[in-house]
Design an enzyme around this catalytic site. Structure first.
Site, PDB file in Angstrom:
ATOM      1  N   SER A  64      -8.212  12.788   7.474  1.00  0.00           N
ATOM      2  CA  SER A  64      -8.838  12.047   6.367  1.00  0.00           C
ATOM      3  C   SER A  64     -10.356  12.151   6.430  1.00  0.00           C
ATOM      4  O   SER A  64     -10.934  12.134   7.518  1.00  0.00           O
ATOM      5  CB  SER A  64      -8.503  10.557   6.448  1.00  0.00           C
ATOM      6  OG  SER A  64      -7.199  10.337   6.076  1.00  0.00           O
ATOM      7  N   TYR A 111       0.854  -1.192   0.000  1.00  0.00           N
ATOM      8  CA  TYR A 111       0.000   0.000   0.000  1.00  0.00           C
ATOM      9  C   TYR A 111       0.896   1.251   0.000  1.00  0.00           C
ATOM     10  O   TYR A 111       1.832   1.353   0.815  1.00  0.00           O
ATOM     11  CB  TYR A 111      -0.916  -0.013   1.233  1.00  0.00           C
ATOM     12  CG  TYR A 111      -1.670   1.292   1.394  1.00  0.00           C
ATOM     13  CD1 TYR A 111      -2.688   1.638   0.505  1.00  0.00           C
ATOM     14  CD2 TYR A 111      -1.329   2.198   2.398  1.00  0.00           C
ATOM     15  CE1 TYR A 111      -3.350   2.851   0.634  1.00  0.00           C
ATOM     16  CE2 TYR A 111      -1.991   3.403   2.532  1.00  0.00           C
ATOM     17  CZ  TYR A 111      -3.006   3.728   1.638  1.00  0.00           C
ATOM     18  OH  TYR A 111      -3.651   4.929   1.761  1.00  0.00           O
ATOM     19  N   CYS A 171     -12.412  14.591   5.819  1.00  0.00           N
ATOM     20  CA  CYS A 171     -13.021  15.816   6.350  1.00  0.00           C
ATOM     21  C   CYS A 171     -13.166  16.888   5.281  1.00  0.00           C
ATOM     22  O   CYS A 171     -13.478  18.043   5.605  1.00  0.00           O
ATOM     23  CB  CYS A 171     -12.193  16.359   7.503  1.00  0.00           C
ATOM     24  SG  CYS A 171     -12.272  15.319   8.959  1.00  0.00           S
ATOM     25  N   ARG A 176     -14.388  17.611  11.498  1.00  0.00           N
ATOM     26  CA  ARG A 176     -15.649  17.013  11.067  1.00  0.00           C
ATOM     27  C   ARG A 176     -16.458  16.737  12.319  1.00  0.00           C
ATOM     28  O   ARG A 176     -16.150  15.834  13.091  1.00  0.00           O
ATOM     29  CB  ARG A 176     -15.358  15.695  10.349  1.00  0.00           C
ATOM     30  CG  ARG A 176     -16.585  15.007   9.832  1.00  0.00           C
ATOM     31  CD  ARG A 176     -16.242  13.646   9.265  1.00  0.00           C
ATOM     32  NE  ARG A 176     -17.449  13.088   8.735  1.00  0.00           N
ATOM     33  CZ  ARG A 176     -17.711  12.926   7.439  1.00  0.00           C
ATOM     34  NH1 ARG A 176     -16.826  13.209   6.540  1.00  0.00           N
ATOM     35  NH2 ARG A 176     -18.864  12.441   7.044  1.00  0.00           N
ATOM     36  N   ASN A 224     -10.872   2.777   0.859  1.00  0.00           N
ATOM     37  CA  ASN A 224      -9.621   3.544   0.765  1.00  0.00           C
ATOM     38  C   ASN A 224      -8.942   3.277  -0.584  1.00  0.00           C
ATOM     39  O   ASN A 224      -7.732   3.418  -0.725  1.00  0.00           O
ATOM     40  CB  ASN A 224      -8.680   3.158   1.918  1.00  0.00           C
ATOM     41  CG  ASN A 224      -7.482   4.088   2.023  1.00  0.00           C
ATOM     42  OD1 ASN A 224      -7.595   5.293   1.758  1.00  0.00           O
ATOM     43  ND2 ASN A 224      -6.328   3.558   2.398  1.00  0.00           N
ATOM     44  N   ALA A 225      -9.744   2.867  -1.604  1.00  0.00           N
ATOM     45  CA  ALA A 225      -9.185   2.685  -2.947  1.00  0.00           C
ATOM     46  C   ALA A 225      -8.648   4.039  -3.427  1.00  0.00           C
ATOM     47  O   ALA A 225      -9.100   5.090  -2.973  1.00  0.00           O
ATOM     48  CB  ALA A 225     -10.260   2.168  -3.886  1.00  0.00           C
ATOM     49  N   ARG A 226      -7.692   4.004  -4.355  1.00  0.00           N
ATOM     50  CA  ARG A 226      -7.002   5.251  -4.723  1.00  0.00           C
ATOM     51  C   ARG A 226      -6.809   5.382  -6.226  1.00  0.00           C
ATOM     52  O   ARG A 226      -6.870   4.400  -6.966  1.00  0.00           O
ATOM     53  CB  ARG A 226      -5.604   5.268  -4.077  1.00  0.00           C
ATOM     54  CG  ARG A 226      -5.602   5.172  -2.565  1.00  0.00           C
ATOM     55  CD  ARG A 226      -5.850   6.500  -1.943  1.00  0.00           C
ATOM     56  NE  ARG A 226      -5.918   6.449  -0.492  1.00  0.00           N
ATOM     57  CZ  ARG A 226      -5.467   7.426   0.301  1.00  0.00           C
ATOM     58  NH1 ARG A 226      -4.915   8.500  -0.201  1.00  0.00           N
ATOM     59  NH2 ARG A 226      -5.608   7.336   1.606  1.00  0.00           N
ATOM     60  N   LYS A 286     -10.713  17.505   2.659  1.00  0.00           N
ATOM     61  CA  LYS A 286      -9.462  18.140   2.234  1.00  0.00           C
ATOM     62  C   LYS A 286      -9.343  18.224   0.702  1.00  0.00           C
ATOM     63  O   LYS A 286      -9.200  19.316   0.148  1.00  0.00           O
ATOM     64  CB  LYS A 286      -8.301  17.329   2.814  1.00  0.00           C
ATOM     65  CG  LYS A 286      -6.950  17.934   2.593  1.00  0.00           C
ATOM     66  CD  LYS A 286      -5.916  17.074   3.308  1.00  0.00           C
ATOM     67  CE  LYS A 286      -4.516  17.587   3.115  1.00  0.00           C
ATOM     68  NZ  LYS A 286      -3.529  16.617   3.601  1.00  0.00           N
ATOM     69  N   THR A 287      -9.444  17.074   0.028  1.00  0.00           N
ATOM     70  CA  THR A 287      -9.304  17.108  -1.432  1.00  0.00           C
ATOM     71  C   THR A 287     -10.438  17.915  -2.052  1.00  0.00           C
ATOM     72  O   THR A 287     -10.226  18.679  -2.995  1.00  0.00           O
ATOM     73  CB  THR A 287      -9.269  15.675  -2.013  1.00  0.00           C
ATOM     74  OG1 THR A 287      -8.263  14.957  -1.309  1.00  0.00           O
ATOM     75  CG2 THR A 287      -8.926  15.670  -3.484  1.00  0.00           C
TER      76      THR A 287
HETATM   77  C1  OXD Z   1      -3.050   9.886   4.024  1.00  0.00           C
HETATM   78  C2  OXD Z   1      -2.876  10.074   2.573  1.00  0.00           C
HETATM   79  O1  OXD Z   1      -2.945  10.891   4.750  1.00  0.00           O
HETATM   80  O2  OXD Z   1      -2.921   9.093   1.830  1.00  0.00           O
HETATM   81  O3  OXD Z   1      -3.249   8.738   4.457  1.00  0.00           O
HETATM   82  O4  OXD Z   1      -2.670  11.223   2.149  1.00  0.00           O
HETATM   83 MN    MN Z   2      -2.303  12.691   3.618  1.00  0.00          MN
END
Ligand code: OXD
Ligand code: MN
Length: 634
Positions: A279, A228, A281, A428, A395-397, A283-284
């Site tokens: 995570s 990961y 909350c 959050r 948590n797939a990316r 951010k992106t």
């Molecule tokens: C994290 C990320 O903070 O992947 O886990 O950015």
């Molecule tokens: Mn991060």
């Protein structure tokens, strides 16, 4: 070169490297790099070592090999590939992650996952012995921050995973030429990674030997038996821990923050904000707000450059969570992810029979069978406890270059970074913090807003989800020296800065008593534009016990201008009332957290939290449970 040829690792490296790879390594005339490659080749015993430079040919070599080794598989769209991590390797692994520090420092590290350095190094080096047998190792050089800039940190990665090499090529600036120009003896970060023994699906088998050990005295990270990217890609989270330590030593900051700019088209202004959110909350979503510009979505370096607070995005790409990314909520990313010809790695989503990726919250129906992070997947599949296994991991990316995005800020690569005008801390909660509040000053923002930030644990970290946990500066998992000293460095950083950016706390998740969100997802755009106007001194504010909140008229005008929406005064009052009891509870939780987890936390901070609790308790006598907007004065 003649000097390196006499180095005692030279015969070993010549035997493992092609003449071309060996030449690329020795051409750099960097003895520390040569020794690093030599030492870990000797220890890990790969069959061969491939040295990369900044050429597209080497990038292509890595990409092709990630397909040959089946670490990635091609998807239908050109350039798109899929990678799977093992079933139990789907998030950062705090249990296996340790900050290696001196014996004396261990007791001061509190919650910071510390281990005595010598012991930790001996343990992980034992695991590394011969771990790369039967594989090729690649050596890849990168640069964090723009190359040859005051922010640059040179990095060298050795890994036996082509997926890790490929991810780093998408996520970071290539650094071979940067190394070429480095002064003799200039420091660089070093990362060693091995996925270890693999099963028939190419996944790490020996998770009991998974280790992610940061040697903070020597700026090296040793990572074993994992895939990961949050555990394996050295330049991502490992490097962040090294940078935080280095920044603390040198008087700058490395923060878990996006860098973005709010566009005020009417006034022709672009105003840069950096924001830290735990995570899940927002951010992106904030960094990618439609109509604004992105510089980075995860990690920022801050430096005082000639009295200005300036920031860069450390990275060159995004390793983003691919859940709820759809045409309505994230149109820009969604469109990019559908574009053939772009180099994109999907991970841990479902591959359908059409060889296309499907993820949770995609907004289209998914096939009833396919291949997933759990192997062969079919509707109704359950785990050994009978719990249904979702088709894609939450948590797939996706991994892609930032340059693919239409909304990238042209200042993205400026060597001196961008001037930061506002800092945001985003939490959050459904019932405590107002949507946006400006702090009275920098120090109070750090102690009352950044240090009290908390959120529920999510799937980005292996373990129980949904537990309310303190998250100082959204950085708890990465702070690598005692927390009290880290807070003090945050406070100190602005000494000598001429215009100190205001700190804003945001919360997009307030709910009504039926559990419904009080605002829609894009309302955050209004909160940010209000902050932009505040920074340019165009709007006033009401005082609250902890800072300043917007006035109704200013938000009404922004909702009308941005969304052609009528923002009602009733909703404003509900959103912006100061909730005394939850705030007392929140600060009390922080006091408990720092008391138990930050042994070096100065008494002064406890006094500030405690006096705030007293002040709020007294206010409750006067105002009742809530303080209406405008009803408070100092
Ligand atoms: C994290 C990320 O903070 O992947 O886990 O950015
Ligand atoms: Mn991060």
């Amino acid at each position: 070169m003649p000097k390196l040829d006499q180095n005692h690792f030279a015969p070993l490296l010549k035997s493992k490297m092609s003449p071309e790879s060996y030449r690329k390594l020795t051409d750099l005339e960097n003895e520390a790099l040569f020794n690093f490659v030599g030492e870990y080749t000797e220890l890990c015993e790969p069959d061969s070592v491939y040295m990369c430079d900044d050429s597209n040919e080497d990038a292509e070599y890595i990409r092709e090999n990630s397909l040959k080794t089946r670490e990635e598989k091609p998807l239908t769209k050109k350039g798109h590939t899929i990678h799977y991590d093992g079933y139990n390797d789907q998030g950062r692994a705090p249990g296996a992650t340790k900050n290696l520090v001196s014996k004396e420092l261990v007791p001061l590290m509190g919650a910071l996952l510390a281990k005595e350095r010598e012991e930790g190094l001996a343990e992980v080096r034992e695991i590394l012995k011969g771990i790369m047998k039967g594989k090729e190792a690649i050596v890849k050089l990168s640069c964090e921050g723009p190359t040859r800039s005051p922010f640059s940190i040179a990095c060298a990665q050795i890994t036996d995973s082509f997926y890790v090499g490929h991810s780093e090529d998408l996520l970071y600036r290539r650094g071979y030429d940067h190394f070429r120009l480095m002064a003799p003896g200039e420091r660089f970060f070093r990362f060693v990674h091995s996925a270890g023994r693999l099963d028939e699906n190419g996944n790490s088998i020996e998770l009991d030997k998974r280790r992610i050990y940061q040697d903070l005295d020597d700026y090296i990270v040793l990572s074993t038996n994992n895939q990961y990217a949050g555990n394996s890609v050295g330049l991502k989270k490992h490097s962040m821990r090294l940078s935080i330590k280095l920044a603390g030593t040198e008087g700058w900051l490395c923060e878990h923050m996006f860098v973005m700019s709010v566009q005020n088209e009417k006034k022709g202004r672009s105003t840069c904000f950096c924001g830290a959110f735990p995570s899940a909350c927002g951010k992106t979503a904030t960094a990618m707000l439609p109509g604004e510009k992105i510089i980075g979505d995860d990690i920022a370096y801050f430096r005082n450059i000639n009295g200005e607070f300036r920031a860069v995005n450390v990275e060159n790409g995004i390793f983003g969570i691919i859940k709820d990314v759809n045409a309505v909520d994230d149109p820009l990313i969604f469109k990019t992810l559908q574009t053939p010809g772009l180099e994109i790695i999907f991970s841990n989503v479902l591959t359908g029979p059409d060889n296309e990726p499907y993820w949770q919250g995609m907004g289209v129906s998914h096939p009833k069978k396919g291949w997933s992070f759990s192997g062969d997947w079919f509707e109704g599949k359950t785990d050994d406890k009978g719990v249904p296994i979702p088709y894609a991991h939450s948590n797939a990316r996706y991994t892609l270059r930032l340059g693919y995005l239409e909304n990238i800020d042209p200042a993205f690569d400026d060597k001196n970074g961008v001037p930061v005008k506002g800092i945001i801390y985003g939490g959050r909660d459904s019932d405590t913090s107002v949507p946006i509040e400006e702090s009275t000053d920098w120090k109070s923002g750090i102690i009352l807003k950044a240090c009290t930030l908390e959120s529920e644990t999510t799937s980005a970290v292996i373990g129980q989800e949904g537990v309310l946990a303190p998250q100082p500066m959204a950085n708890l998992d990465f702070i690598s020296y005692p927390i009290g000293a880290y807070i003090a460095n945050n406070i100190k950083f602005v000494e000598g800065i001429e215009k100190v950016p205001p700190i804003y706390a945001v919360n997009y998740f307030l709910r009504d008593e039926k559990g419904q969100f009080l605002t829609h997802k894009l309302a955050k755009k209004v909160w940010l534009h209000w902050a932009e106007q505040r920074i340019h001194k165009e709007v006033g504010a009401y005082r609250t016990p902890l800072g300043f909140i917007p006035k109704y008229e200013d938000l009404k005008a922004l909702f009308a201008e941005i969304f052609a929406e009528d923002f009602s005064e009733g909703l404003y009052r509900e959103l912006f009332k100061f909730r005394i009891d939850p705030w007392i509870a929140k600060i009390s939780r922080a006091v408990r957290f720092y008391y138990h987890n930050a042994p070096d936390c100065p008494k002064e901070y406890f006094q500030i939290w405690k006096s705030t609790v007293h002040k709020l308790t007294a206010l409750k006598e006067r105002h009742g449970k809530f303080i209406e907007p405008g009803a408070y004065s100092e």
